[in-house]
Design an enzyme around this catalytic site. Sequence first.
Site, short mmCIF file in Angstrom:
data_model
loop_
_atom_site.label_atom_id
_atom_site.label_comp_id
_atom_site.label_asym_id
_atom_site.label_seq_id
_atom_site.Cartn_x
_atom_site.Cartn_y
_atom_site.Cartn_z
N ASN A 2 0.78 -1.23 0.00
CA ASN A 2 0.00 0.00 0.00
C ASN A 2 0.81 1.28 0.00
O ASN A 2 1.76 1.42 0.71
CB ASN A 2 -0.85 -0.03 1.26
N ILE A 123 4.81 0.80 6.09
CA ILE A 123 4.83 1.37 4.74
C ILE A 123 3.65 0.85 3.92
O ILE A 123 3.02 1.60 3.18
CB ILE A 123 6.15 1.00 4.03
N GLU A 124 3.35 -0.44 4.08
CA GLU A 124 2.31 -1.05 3.27
C GLU A 124 0.91 -0.57 3.62
O GLU A 124 0.14 -0.21 2.73
CB GLU A 124 2.37 -2.58 3.40
N THR A 125 0.56 -0.58 4.89
CA THR A 125 -0.85 -0.32 5.25
C THR A 125 -1.03 0.60 6.45
O THR A 125 -2.12 0.69 7.00
CB THR A 125 -1.58 -1.64 5.57
#
Length: 332
Positions: A2, A123-125
């Site tokens: 994400n 970082i992703e979500t």
Amino acid sequence: MNLLKRLVTPLAFTFLSCSAIAAPTSAEVDALKAEFMKTQTEKGFEPAEISQFIANAEYNQAVIDAMTKPWEAKPWHQYYPIFLTEKRLDAGLAFWNEHADLIAKASKEFNVDPQIIVAIIGIETFYGGYMGNYPVKDALYTLGFHYPPRAKFFRSEFANLQSLVKEEQLDINSLKGSYAGAMGFGQFIPSSYRHYAVDFDNDGKRDLLNSKADAIGSVANYFHQHGWQKDQPVTLQLTLNKDLPDNLKTWSGERLHYKVADILSPEVSLAESMDLDVSQPAMLVKLEQADHDEYWLGLKNFYVITRYNRSPLYAMAVYQFSQELKKAYVTQ
């Protein structure tokens, strides 16, 4: 996986402008569906359930629009402020403190530095705050049958989704994720979910959508399976004493073919002197600042981060965020 509600996946996409992509004809889409039916039948699925699986998915133009406008196309000085924020750092520290035992267990079991596990999920979500609002079935169907640059790959992921739903007893109609079909806290595409997810809370299922424990363990396993080396350097800043030598090319997604010795020279040196095995694989990374270019030496661990997302900007953001997390955690 994400980027502020637009998720990134662990693969290198070829991004083209919308105007450069010719939409497939109806006949071409029908041919791809027939091929998909044949492939899935050979895997043991009944024709009726394959037909229903396809019919249950819908074309989504927003998926194509998002795919052709990636954050990674930005220069570094515009890219990194998206991720390296006090708000994300505070959330990461809180997440690490709340799940310290699980993170330590995953770090030890899979031999992966804890700050990398925490950084990836952040970082992703944003630690589950932005897991994506695209129906996964629609995203993968759209890209698999209507996005020629990567249609073969995404049809494979669409096929993996059908297997995943059956194996993990998931409700396909409630699965939401990225425009590229990635799901859960760590944003795993279906093939990664099937191959790298682990049941880290020992409840009998691999749940990357709701279980933070499974997400922590699965991210660690992903890095372990791709060769992460715990307590080893990731990337080191370089100093150019002259222009970059003509024989050196910056990394653009290929397998590592340079060694450290190929990159370091009187013209290209480490910004901070240290002992380093010059026979190890390496890459040359360029970051565009507003008024100059930075060059970094990417080592094996940096390359491993790019197995999650092949953008060197993404890998650098993960690394720098992980360093901020580590410093905050040990000094709190």
